[in-house]
Design a protein around this motif. Structure first.
Motif, short mmCIF file in Angstrom:
data_model
loop_
_atom_site.label_atom_id
_atom_site.label_comp_id
_atom_site.label_asym_id
_atom_site.label_seq_id
_atom_site.Cartn_x
_atom_site.Cartn_y
_atom_site.Cartn_z
N TRP A 108 2.97 5.87 -2.94
CA TRP A 108 4.13 6.63 -3.42
C TRP A 108 4.09 6.78 -4.94
CZ3 TRP A 108 8.34 5.91 -6.60
CH2 TRP A 108 9.39 6.81 -6.46
N LEU A 109 3.79 5.67 -5.64
CA LEU A 109 3.72 5.72 -7.10
C LEU A 109 2.59 6.63 -7.58
CD1 LEU A 109 4.41 2.02 -8.08
CD2 LEU A 109 5.79 4.00 -8.70
N GLU A 110 1.44 6.53 -6.94
CA GLU A 110 0.30 7.34 -7.36
C GLU A 110 0.56 8.83 -7.19
OE1 GLU A 110 -4.20 7.99 -5.81
OE2 GLU A 110 -3.57 5.92 -6.15
N ILE A 111 1.12 9.19 -6.05
CA ILE A 111 1.41 10.61 -5.80
C ILE A 111 2.57 11.08 -6.67
CG2 ILE A 111 2.09 12.31 -4.06
CD1 ILE A 111 -0.77 11.14 -3.72
N LYS A 130 9.37 18.43 -0.98
CA LYS A 130 9.45 17.16 -0.27
C LYS A 130 8.35 17.03 0.78
CE LYS A 130 12.51 14.74 2.94
NZ LYS A 130 13.78 14.78 3.64
N GLU A 131 8.15 18.06 1.58
CA GLU A 131 7.17 18.00 2.66
C GLU A 131 5.76 17.82 2.11
OE1 GLU A 131 9.45 20.52 2.41
OE2 GLU A 131 10.80 19.86 3.99
N ALA A 132 5.44 18.55 1.04
CA ALA A 132 4.12 18.44 0.43
C ALA A 132 3.92 17.05 -0.18
CB ALA A 132 3.93 19.51 -0.64
N PHE A 133 4.95 16.55 -0.84
CA PHE A 133 4.87 15.23 -1.46
C PHE A 133 4.60 14.16 -0.39
CE2 PHE A 133 7.04 11.24 -2.52
CZ PHE A 133 6.38 10.89 -3.68
N TRP A 134 5.40 14.17 0.68
CA TRP A 134 5.25 13.14 1.69
C TRP A 134 3.98 13.30 2.51
CZ3 TRP A 134 7.05 8.56 1.57
CH2 TRP A 134 8.20 8.30 0.84
N SER A 135 3.52 14.52 2.69
CA SER A 135 2.25 14.68 3.40
C SER A 135 1.11 14.12 2.57
CB SER A 135 2.00 16.14 3.76
OG SER A 135 1.77 16.91 2.62
N ARG A 136 1.19 14.24 1.24
CA ARG A 136 0.17 13.64 0.37
C ARG A 136 0.27 12.12 0.38
NH1 ARG A 136 0.29 15.65 -5.36
NH2 ARG A 136 -1.73 14.61 -5.42
N VAL A 137 1.49 11.58 0.41
CA VAL A 137 1.66 10.12 0.48
C VAL A 137 1.07 9.59 1.79
CG1 VAL A 137 3.36 8.25 0.66
CG2 VAL A 137 3.67 10.03 -1.05
N VAL A 138 1.37 10.26 2.89
CA VAL A 138 0.85 9.84 4.20
C VAL A 138 -0.67 9.92 4.21
CG1 VAL A 138 0.73 10.46 6.65
CG2 VAL A 138 2.93 10.41 5.49
N GLU A 139 -1.20 11.01 3.68
CA GLU A 139 -2.65 11.18 3.63
C GLU A 139 -3.30 10.07 2.80
OE1 GLU A 139 -5.46 14.41 1.49
OE2 GLU A 139 -3.94 15.23 2.85
N LEU A 167 0.83 -1.21 0.00
CA LEU A 167 0.00 0.00 0.00
C LEU A 167 0.86 1.26 0.00
CD1 LEU A 167 -2.74 1.41 0.20
CD2 LEU A 167 -2.62 1.07 2.68
N LEU A 168 1.95 1.24 0.74
CA LEU A 168 2.86 2.38 0.77
C LEU A 168 3.49 2.61 -0.60
CD1 LEU A 168 4.43 4.63 2.16
CD2 LEU A 168 5.99 2.90 3.06
#
Length: 153
Positions: free
Chosen positions: A67-70, A82-91, A62-63
């Motif tokens: 990651w691939l989708e975002i 980076k922060e925006a990318f990873w916050s979207r992955v976490v969300e 799932l992770l």
């Protein structure tokens, strides 16, 4: 402090050493009365942390999908920090896994991603070595199986 001085004055200590125990006892009582009235405030304890279970292989999958989708989002593409990318992955991860898996923090997901990335890089190295050596009579599927065997050992 006054109790301490009174205890010292009340204690009769002779030159021969008689009454030393009485003086020490009196001083001890004075110290205990002082410490009871002027006790230091209790040290606040940190909140107990609940350790979550390790990531399962389904959560790893799932992770990676999150990651691939975002990462392949055509609208934002590479125009995100980076922060925006990873916050979207976490969300995305927490939204899709809602109810099935425990909710994970940003730090937890980043740490697991680093572990997955290092393992993928190791396998990639074994696969590249297998392709470079180009053993005769092996199909690509056989090379993948051999690379997986080398990775596992």
């Amino acid at each position: 402090m006054d109790d301490y001085m009174v205890a010292l004055n009340d204690a009769s200590v002779s030159i021969s050493g008689e009454g030393i125990l009485d003086a020490a006892d009196a001083v001890g009582r004075a110290d205990s009365s002082m410490s009871a009235s002027a006790a230091p405030p209790p040290v606040p304890r940190k909140a107990a942390r609940n350790k979550q279970s390790n990531f399962s292989s389904y959560e790893d999958n799932l992770l990676c999908k999150s990651w691939l989708e975002i990462g392949n989002d055509a609208i934002t593409n590479t125009g995100q920090r980076k922060e925006a990318f990873w916050s979207r992955v976490v969300e995305r991860y927490n939204f899709v896994g809602q109810g099935k898996y425990p909710e994970r923090s940003w730090k937890s997901i980043m740490s697991q991603w680093e572990y997955i990335k290092s393992e993928v890089n190791k396998f990639s190295g074994h696969m590249a070595e297998m392709i470079r050596s180009n053993p005769s009579g092996m199909s690509d599927a056989d090379k993948s199986v051999a690379a997986a065997a080398n990775f596992g050992s």
